[in-house]
Motif scaffolding. Sequence first.
Motif, PDB file in Angstrom:
ATOM      1  N   ASP A 119      32.049 -53.699 -25.821  1.00  0.00           N
ATOM      2  CA  ASP A 119      32.372 -55.092 -26.121  1.00  0.00           C
ATOM      3  C   ASP A 119      33.860 -55.306 -25.886  1.00  0.00           C
ATOM      4  OD1 ASP A 119      29.935 -56.218 -26.866  1.00  0.00           O
ATOM      5  OD2 ASP A 119      30.057 -55.365 -28.883  1.00  0.00           O
ATOM      6  N   ILE A 120      34.209 -56.450 -25.312  1.00  0.00           N
ATOM      7  CA  ILE A 120      35.611 -56.823 -25.135  1.00  0.00           C
ATOM      8  C   ILE A 120      35.920 -57.890 -26.179  1.00  0.00           C
ATOM      9  CG2 ILE A 120      37.353 -57.769 -23.563  1.00  0.00           C
ATOM     10  CD1 ILE A 120      35.652 -56.774 -21.235  1.00  0.00           C
ATOM     11  N   ILE A 121      36.846 -57.590 -27.065  1.00  0.00           N
ATOM     12  CA  ILE A 121      37.157 -58.477 -28.190  1.00  0.00           C
ATOM     13  C   ILE A 121      38.584 -58.974 -28.061  1.00  0.00           C
ATOM     14  CG2 ILE A 121      37.356 -58.618 -30.710  1.00  0.00           C
ATOM     15  CD1 ILE A 121      35.311 -56.283 -30.794  1.00  0.00           C
ATOM     16  N   GLY A 122      38.755 -60.305 -28.123  1.00  0.00           N
ATOM     17  CA  GLY A 122      40.091 -60.896 -28.044  1.00  0.00           C
ATOM     18  C   GLY A 122      40.561 -61.054 -26.613  1.00  0.00           C
ATOM     19  N   ARG A 123      41.801 -61.571 -26.474  1.00  0.00           N
ATOM     20  CA  ARG A 123      42.381 -61.808 -25.164  1.00  0.00           C
ATOM     21  C   ARG A 123      43.846 -61.407 -25.178  1.00  0.00           C
ATOM     22  NH1 ARG A 123      41.275 -67.719 -23.014  1.00  0.00           N
ATOM     23  NH2 ARG A 123      42.093 -66.715 -21.153  1.00  0.00           N
ATOM     24  N   GLY A 124      44.405 -61.234 -23.983  1.00  0.00           N
ATOM     25  CA  GLY A 124      45.824 -60.956 -23.863  1.00  0.00           C
ATOM     26  C   GLY A 124      46.235 -59.690 -24.585  1.00  0.00           C
TER      27      GLY A 124
END
Length: 438
Positions: A425-430
């Motif tokens: 899972d990819i959580i958040g940005r930047g």
Amino acid sequence: MQYESERIEYKSQMIDDIYKEVIAFANTEGGVIYIGIDDQGNPTGIENIDETYTRLTNGVRDAIAPDVTMFVRYVLRENKFIQIEVGEGSYKPYYLKAKGIKPSGVYVRQGASCAQASPDQIRQMIKDSDGDVFEEMRTVEQGLTFQEAEEAFARYHVNFTEDKYIALGLRNIHDDQYTNLALILSDQCKHTTKIAVFGDDANTVFKDAKEFGGSVFKQLEESYAYLSLCNRTTAIFKGLERIEKSDYPEEALREALLNALVHRDYSYSGSIIINVNNSCMEFISIGGLLPGLSAEDIRSGISQPRNRRLAEIFHRLKLIESYGTGIRKIFALYKGCAVQPKIDVTQNTFKMILPNRNADMPEQEALTVAAEKPSTEITSQMKIVLDYLAEYQEMTEEELQELLNIKKTRAYLLARQMSENGLIDIIGRGAEKKYKLK
């Protein structure tokens, strides 16, 4: 005595507001300030004139930037009041050092009083003083950070320390303020790159869109990574031989993106637009060609950079070779293709169109044609990431790069593929982005 006016100001005593008055006159048409005279023009005198005189001259020198002292003359009258003659400055805007180049620090004369300058007035003063070269002008935004730029310079083994800022063009030599070039490279860059994916050649059936902001280096990395995901590979079989060809030459995507980022007109606030459909990619940057150049000149390799210092930085980092070679390289990469790249120019835009090499593949050659699907195979790099996450539960993008010793673009593509394959899972940005097991 005369009344207060656009050119005359009275102060009964020395107060810190006097520096605002000096700034206001220097930013307008000059004027005279009297200390020791009240608003009605009546002399009140100054209790300790020597101390006041010293405090005044030191304060004007230390509190105001750029140096305004050459436009200020002090006259002691009758040993009772001080006359300050302020000439119009030649390097506006003058401002309180403690506040910076913003309305709370910049003042102008309006009628018989001083007032904060508007953002438009500040920009006009900067333009009048610094000239029309946008990247060399001082930026109103001075609270800049350079995390992405530092990483980019380190990645390409080029020194990026504060003592190099003036030489690079990031700071102004006169008052050490950041330039618009610094803003473009900074994490606070307000310009963006927008990529839209369409399901038809007329760009009317919308499928997906991304907007990439921050430092121009960050936009370069993330935009290229996203375009790489859009660059499918098509395979055909001739007998037993499998022949693969990507829709677009990777180097052509890179050069078209670099051209848009380096040569766009940053004095406009609009975004770079990249349209992707089944037949082509369109790279549209704001700002037409500089006077005297034609589209044919550009195709032939003639180049006159709009952003000379920005181009020099990209050249120093070996992101571009030299002026004019990128466009020629794009056409060379399409040598022998049925459909060639195209340049469209209007007064305010420059458009580079890259054709999809697989869009019109002849049927007699296409015995078997299929767009490559993301592989579901767990590679050795994926296994390392999965083992790490099993032990530590999560990891950042920076940790992923360090773990596999790969660059940011490769890390982005790998994480995207693992996410699409249902592995993580990819959580958040930047900077807040983290990866976790599914």
